[in-house]
Design a protein around this motif. Structure first.
Motif, PDB file in Angstrom:
ATOM      1  N   MET A   1     -14.056  -4.990  10.305  1.00  0.00           N
ATOM      2  CA  MET A   1     -14.782  -3.784  10.710  1.00  0.00           C
ATOM      3  C   MET A   1     -15.583  -4.022  11.993  1.00  0.00           C
ATOM      4  N   THR A   2     -16.185  -5.172  12.108  1.00  0.00           N
ATOM      5  CA  THR A   2     -16.970  -5.462  13.311  1.00  0.00           C
ATOM      6  C   THR A   2     -16.097  -5.935  14.470  1.00  0.00           C
ATOM      7  N   GLY A   3     -14.860  -6.333  14.151  1.00  0.00           N
ATOM      8  CA  GLY A   3     -13.952  -6.822  15.189  1.00  0.00           C
ATOM      9  C   GLY A   3     -12.958  -5.784  15.673  1.00  0.00           C
ATOM     10  N   GLY A   4     -13.171  -4.522  15.313  1.00  0.00           N
ATOM     11  CA  GLY A   4     -12.297  -3.475  15.803  1.00  0.00           C
ATOM     12  C   GLY A   4     -11.008  -3.288  15.028  1.00  0.00           C
ATOM     13  N   GLU A   5     -10.916  -3.874  13.837  1.00  0.00           N
ATOM     14  CA  GLU A   5      -9.706  -3.750  13.022  1.00  0.00           C
ATOM     15  C   GLU A   5      -9.960  -2.866  11.802  1.00  0.00           C
ATOM     16  N   GLU A   6     -10.633  -1.750  12.024  1.00  0.00           N
ATOM     17  CA  GLU A   6     -11.001  -0.874  10.917  1.00  0.00           C
ATOM     18  C   GLU A   6      -9.784  -0.380  10.143  1.00  0.00           C
ATOM     19  N   GLU A   7      -8.740   0.030  10.847  1.00  0.00           N
ATOM     20  CA  GLU A   7      -7.545   0.560  10.184  1.00  0.00           C
ATOM     21  C   GLU A   7      -6.867  -0.486   9.315  1.00  0.00           C
ATOM     22  N   ARG A   8      -6.850  -1.717   9.787  1.00  0.00           N
ATOM     23  CA  ARG A   8      -6.252  -2.792   8.990  1.00  0.00           C
ATOM     24  C   ARG A   8      -7.036  -2.980   7.700  1.00  0.00           C
ATOM     25  N   ALA A   9      -8.359  -3.001   7.802  1.00  0.00           N
ATOM     26  CA  ALA A   9      -9.204  -3.168   6.618  1.00  0.00           C
ATOM     27  C   ALA A   9      -8.975  -2.033   5.631  1.00  0.00           C
ATOM     28  N   ILE A  10      -8.921  -0.818   6.132  1.00  0.00           N
ATOM     29  CA  ILE A  10      -8.710   0.345   5.272  1.00  0.00           C
ATOM     30  C   ILE A  10      -7.332   0.284   4.620  1.00  0.00           C
ATOM     31  N   SER A  11      -6.309  -0.057   5.384  1.00  0.00           N
ATOM     32  CA  SER A  11      -4.944  -0.135   4.859  1.00  0.00           C
ATOM     33  C   SER A  11      -4.822  -1.168   3.749  1.00  0.00           C
ATOM     34  N   GLU A  12      -5.434  -2.323   3.949  1.00  0.00           N
ATOM     35  CA  GLU A  12      -5.376  -3.366   2.928  1.00  0.00           C
ATOM     36  C   GLU A  12      -6.010  -2.902   1.621  1.00  0.00           C
ATOM     37  N   LEU A  13      -7.173  -2.292   1.717  1.00  0.00           N
ATOM     38  CA  LEU A  13      -7.874  -1.843   0.515  1.00  0.00           C
ATOM     39  C   LEU A  13      -7.138  -0.694  -0.172  1.00  0.00           C
ATOM     40  N   LEU A  14      -6.595   0.215   0.599  1.00  0.00           N
ATOM     41  CA  LEU A  14      -5.839   1.315   0.009  1.00  0.00           C
ATOM     42  C   LEU A  14      -4.591   0.797  -0.718  1.00  0.00           C
ATOM     43  N   ARG A  15      -3.975  -0.221  -0.163  1.00  0.00           N
ATOM     44  CA  ARG A  15      -2.771  -0.806  -0.799  1.00  0.00           C
ATOM     45  C   ARG A  15      -3.073  -1.298  -2.213  1.00  0.00           C
ATOM     46  N   LEU A  16      -4.275  -1.771  -2.437  1.00  0.00           N
ATOM     47  CA  LEU A  16      -4.651  -2.252  -3.764  1.00  0.00           C
ATOM     48  C   LEU A  16      -4.706  -1.138  -4.805  1.00  0.00           C
ATOM     49  N   TYR A  17      -5.038   0.043  -4.356  1.00  0.00           N
ATOM     50  CA  TYR A  17      -5.304   1.125  -5.301  1.00  0.00           C
ATOM     51  C   TYR A  17      -4.207   2.174  -5.361  1.00  0.00           C
ATOM     52  N   ARG A  18      -3.175   2.012  -4.579  1.00  0.00           N
ATOM     53  CA  ARG A  18      -2.030   2.935  -4.662  1.00  0.00           C
ATOM     54  C   ARG A  18      -1.070   2.454  -5.719  1.00  0.00           C
ATOM     55  N   VAL A  19      -0.519   3.389  -6.426  1.00  0.00           N
ATOM     56  CA  VAL A  19       0.438   3.041  -7.505  1.00  0.00           C
ATOM     57  C   VAL A  19       1.840   3.025  -6.956  1.00  0.00           C
TER      58      VAL A  19
END
Length: 85
Positions: free
Chosen positions: A67-85
């Motif tokens: 998030m602080t390094g400008g990779e917000e989308e990557r962080a969001i994508s990784e977390l969403l992948r955990l919760y998608r069925v």
């Protein structure tokens, strides 16, 4: 993963490993179904607890860095992948 999180995760894995071995023995010994299910559910709960520990460590380290390094989308994508069925 921080060294402390790694230590805690490995400790939990050793406990889970012992539980899995005990479950295998229960099945081999044809133990009462409810005993097998009780232990199986305990293992699942322990795995969820391990997941929570690892996720917390990920949030506190890697996600903050992304998030602080400008990779917000990557962080969001990784977390969403955990919760998608």
């Amino acid at each position: 993963m921080t060294p402390e999180t790694r230590r805690q995760a490995l400790r939990r894995m050793k406990i889970i490993s012992g539980q899995v071995q005990a479950l295998e023995k229960q099945i081999e010994d044809d133990r009462y179904c409810m005993d097998v299910l009780d232990l199986s559910l305990s293992i699942q709960k322990a795995l969820r607890s391990l997941d929570g520990l690892v996720i917390e460590g990920h949030l506190r380290t890697h996600v903050i860095e992304m998030m602080t390094g400008g990779e917000e989308e990557r962080a969001i994508s990784e977390l969403l992948r955990l919760y998608r069925v």
